[in-house]
Structures are given as C-alpha cells and as structure tokens.
Enzyme design. Structure first.
Site, PDB file in Angstrom:
ATOM      1  N   ARG A 177      -9.114  11.691  12.874  1.00 46.39           N
ATOM      2  CA  ARG A 177      -7.650  11.620  12.994  1.00 46.39           C
ATOM      3  C   ARG A 177      -6.888  12.920  12.790  1.00 46.39           C
ATOM      4  O   ARG A 177      -7.241  13.849  12.028  1.00 46.39           O
ATOM      5  CB  ARG A 177      -6.904  10.750  11.736  1.00 46.39           C
ATOM      6  N   GLN A 183       4.926   9.312   7.793  1.00 49.91           N
ATOM      7  CA  GLN A 183       4.030  10.068   6.973  1.00 49.91           C
ATOM      8  C   GLN A 183       4.678  11.402   6.860  1.00 49.91           C
ATOM      9  O   GLN A 183       4.394  12.171   6.020  1.00 49.91           O
ATOM     10  CB  GLN A 183       2.800   9.805   7.457  1.00 49.91           C
ATOM     11  N   LYS A 208       0.806  -1.164  -0.172  1.00 50.14           N
ATOM     12  CA  LYS A 208       0.087   0.083  -0.198  1.00 50.14           C
ATOM     13  C   LYS A 208       0.772   1.428   0.079  1.00 50.14           C
ATOM     14  O   LYS A 208       0.656   2.298  -0.919  1.00 50.14           O
ATOM     15  CB  LYS A 208      -1.011  -0.069   1.108  1.00 50.14           C
ATOM     16  N   ARG A 251       2.547   6.020  -3.181  1.00 50.61           N
ATOM     17  CA  ARG A 251       3.666   7.079  -3.592  1.00 50.61           C
ATOM     18  C   ARG A 251       3.856   6.651  -5.246  1.00 50.61           C
ATOM     19  O   ARG A 251       4.368   7.678  -5.723  1.00 50.61           O
ATOM     20  CB  ARG A 251       5.175   6.525  -2.965  1.00 50.61           C
ATOM     21  N   ASP A 304       2.130  -1.015  11.822  1.00 51.69           N
ATOM     22  CA  ASP A 304       0.922  -1.563  11.339  1.00 51.69           C
ATOM     23  C   ASP A 304       0.461  -2.944  11.706  1.00 51.69           C
ATOM     24  O   ASP A 304      -0.677  -3.478  11.929  1.00 51.69           O
ATOM     25  CB  ASP A 304       0.491  -1.533   9.993  1.00 51.69           C
ATOM     26  N   LYS A 309      -4.004   6.202  14.962  1.00 51.38           N
ATOM     27  CA  LYS A 309      -3.946   5.355  13.886  1.00 51.38           C
ATOM     28  C   LYS A 309      -5.460   5.446  13.476  1.00 51.38           C
ATOM     29  O   LYS A 309      -6.304   6.383  14.042  1.00 51.38           O
ATOM     30  CB  LYS A 309      -3.563   3.823  13.893  1.00 51.38           C
TER      31      LYS A 309
END
Length: 445
Positions: A129, A176, A29, A34, A327, A354
C-alpha cells in the site's frame, strides 16, 4: 495472532431463519488507534474502556510500548502511562504494523517530529500500500523518509528535532493524511494548518480536544474544512470510552436487512455524522432502520440501531458521501445486489488503494455470485435483483471487509458462497462469526 496465520477458507449457506436478538459490535477501530497514540503522548495515566482488541489495534499498542509508553490491560480496561509530546524513545527493533494502514500513516506523523530513528513494516498487504501520500507532506517539516519504490513499506523515518509547522491542502479527502499532519503538528513550533476539500471523519480533532488540545475548525466553501492547531502542545491524560464501530455494525445490519424475518438491535454504535454515510444510503434504499437511545459518550454521539428485514430499492450515492462511508462500500454493494433496480456508487477512487484494490475486488465478489455490474471511471453501477444466485468463490486478497461482505452475501444468496480466506477478519472484528451465529446465522466452520 500471527500475521503469517494460516488461511482459513469458509463456505457460507443461506440462513435458515431470520436473524434476531440484541448484540454489540467491537469498539471503533479509528478511535481505538487514536486513544492509544494520544494517551502515549499525554502526561499522566489514561484508562481506555471498550478498546477494540483486534490485531490492527494490538499492533498499535505494541508500537507505543516500543516507543516508551507503559501500557497494561486489566480485564476490559487498558491503562496507559504517557511520556508527553516530544518524549518518545527510539525503539530497539522494527515496528511491525501488521495489516493496519491507519496505524502506519498516523504513526508516521508522530514519528516525523520526534528526534529518533524508526523503521516500520507490515504484512504483505500493508507492504503493497502507498505511503507517499503522508511522506511527501511530512517531509516539509524537516523529517527524512526512506521507502521502497512507490513509497511502500518497509519505511525508515528520521524525525526532526526542530519541526516546522505545515500548511497543507489535501489533494483528495483523507482522514488518515489529515490526521498524520495534525499529529506531527503537536510537536512543531507554530500553527499547523490542514485544508480538506470534503469533510472527513474528525475523531482526531475530537480526541485532541478531549486531551486538552485546542483545535480551530472553520468551514470552507462547499463541504470543506480548515483545521488549525498551535504547537508544541501539551496533552493531559483523560479516560476514554470507545463506542461500537459503525463500520463493523454494517455487516450484521445489512445481513438483517437481507435475510427475511430478521429483527436485530445493535447497541452502543458510534454515530459521528462523518461516519454514518452508510446508514443514510440504506435509508434512501428503504431500509427499516431506526436509531434509539441517542446519547453522548466520550465526546462522540452514540445510539442503538434497530433494524428489520426490508425490500430495498436502488440508490444513487453522491461522491461527496464517500469520506463518511469509505470502508462500507463492499457491504453496501452487496445490499445493492439484492435491491430492486439500478444503483450507482460514485467517486470510489480511494477504494483502489485500501487493503486491496477494493473496487476491483468488490466487482469480482458480486459477479462471481451472479450480480451484474459496470464500472465507469470511478463509479460502480450495480444492476440489482431480489436474490443473487451466489455459488461463487470470493478471493479476499487479505482484506477483512471483503471477507465479511462475502459472508453476508452467502447468508442471503440462493446458493452457498465460498470465501478463500477469513482469517484476517480478526484484524478488525474479533469474534465476528460467533456474533453472527448468536443472532441465528448458522455459519458452519
């Protein structure tokens, strides 16, 4: 898929036989997001092979189309005609990022140095978030941001035409945030520098090089890194082969470890060393896990994971490993619940922000199914035993990784496990239940 999809509950019972066979998980992912973004910023035509076609990545494709890139799909090949850095167009409507925090944060970096006005929103989970962690540093390059209280979506961005290069030291390790600043630096005049206290996944840096952008990376004291690039930069289209997502491979991998008699080969998995913390932790627990057919594809290490059912033991996972498996903690916690002895997963503060508060939700998942846990600060302690009872209901809070972890719990526990909503699994792992059933899981519904 519609972000207002109807909830899909599921009750999962123990697999009646060991999992077996060969399989492949969907494309990575992080690399998929990207590849679409950088191809849209490149000059020329890029072909992407193996792109993850989950809802999160499709939202990124829609956003880049809205910003002026031409993106088409033919069979399993995605074709992107880029516009060039600084040449994105102002979209005519709000950009809906669905459930993808990665897409929203990375795109904020790109948009901050384009002289256009954009608005991003998302589903209920994404709108809860925090975005301030990217808004604050990116404001330093001259961009303007407007958001709801707490820096939450919807988010409006007025990009700057005269972007200043940023020098920023991350307060906490975050791939991120690092990537958002580096993406902003592509269209800034001067050298953009990011220092990270702990090395995080470097797919952005690898893909920059793949598209012809020079990136200077040097080691800092401890496990940190200094990343620098000079802008404005020119990207040249290059084809991309997306490896299987190591985060997605975690679910059939752990299921095969926990279900007696299992013997599974997961092919074509990305093995970037900044993504393989779970594999290291499982091996420390005694997992029968070997890597075969190692190779390099598209600048990333790739291999096949051969896993057999194993009796696991407790593990102490150091906090500095967190960025390489951020994750994977929910599914690791499930593995720890079936292990002999106590496990301690350290430094999990990032899990609180998250898709859900993953730390609290992971604790609830385990305790609803008979496992004993303790939270001390940002550490999760799991008192393992060979076969948790199961029998509980897991509330996923629209979090796909919690849903898949709960399904794996149900496949190995004594009593069936109920999962309140599995619809959001499609955001990151389309066809997950079919893949598991192809290995013999026997999931009904």
């Amino acid at each position: 898929m519609n972000i207002f999809m109807q909830a899909k509950s599921l009750t999962v019972s123990a697999s009646l036989k060991g999992l077996s066979g060969r399989t492949r998980v969907p494309g990575d992912k992080s690399i998929s997001h990207r590849s679409l973004m950088l191809a849209a910023l490149a000059h020329g035509r890029t072909h992407v092979y193996g792109l993850l076609e989950g809802e999160d990545v499709l939202r990124t494709a829609d956003a880049m189309r809205a910003l002026g890139a031409t993106i088409t799909q033919k069979d399993d090949v995605w074709v992107i005609d880029g516009r060039g850095v600084g040449e994105l167009q102002e979209p005519s409507d709000v950009l809906d990022m669905g459930n993808s925090g990665t897409a929203a944060r990375l795109l904020s970096g790109i948009l901050s140095t384009h002289s256009i006005y954009t608005v991003m929103t998302g589903d209920a989970s994404l709108r809860s978030r925090p975005m301030r962690r990217v808004m604050d540093p990116l404001s330093g390059n001259g961009a303007q941001f407007w958001a709801r209280e707490g820096g939450r979506l919807p988010l409006s961005i007025r990009g700057t035409a005269e972007a200043k290069p940023l020098e920023y030291r991350l307060p906490i390790a975050s791939a991120q945030v690092k990537s958002a600043i580096l993406l902003a630096g592509l269209n800034a005049h001067g050298v953009t520098v990011v220092e990270e206290p702990i090395a995080t996944r470097d797919h952005t840096e690898n893909m920059f090089r793949h598209f012809g952008v020079s990136v200077d990376v040097s080691e800092l004291e401890g496990n940190g890194r200094r990343i620098a690039l000079k802008g404005p930069a020119r990207l040249t289209a290059r084809d991309v082969i997306v490896p299987g997502d190591p985060s997605s491979s975690a679910f059939p991998l752990v299921a095969a470890l926990l279900i007696p008699g299992s013997d599974v080969l997961i092919e074509n998995v990305g093995l970037n060393p900044l993504r393989t913390g779970l594999f290291t932790s499982l091996k420390e627990m005694g997992a029968d896990l070997t890597i075969e057919n190692e190779r390099i594809e598209g600048g990333e290490p790739v291999g096949d994971l051969h896993v057999r059912a194993s009796q696991l033991k407790g593990v102490d996972v150091p906090p500095e490993r967190a960025p390489s498996m951020i994750d994977e903690y929910p599914i690791l916690a499930v593995a720890c619940a079936f292990a002999q002895g106590q496990s301690r997963l350290r430094g999990l503060e990032e899990l609180r922000v998250k898709e859900s508060d993953r730390l609290a939700a992971t604790v609830a998942l385990l305790e609803a199914n008979g496992a004993s846990t303790t939270v001390e600060g940002d550490d999760l302690i799991i008192h393992g035993f060979q076969t948790p009872l199961g029998g509980g209901e897991v509330k996923t809070h629209m979090d796909h990784r919690l849903a898949m972890s709960a399904i794996v719990m149900g496949l190995a526990a004594q009593k069936p496990v109920s999962v309140d909503d599995t619809a959001f699994i499609e955001t990151s792992f389309p066809g997950f239940v079919d893949l598991m059933n192809g290995l013999g899981a026997g999931i009904q519904g």
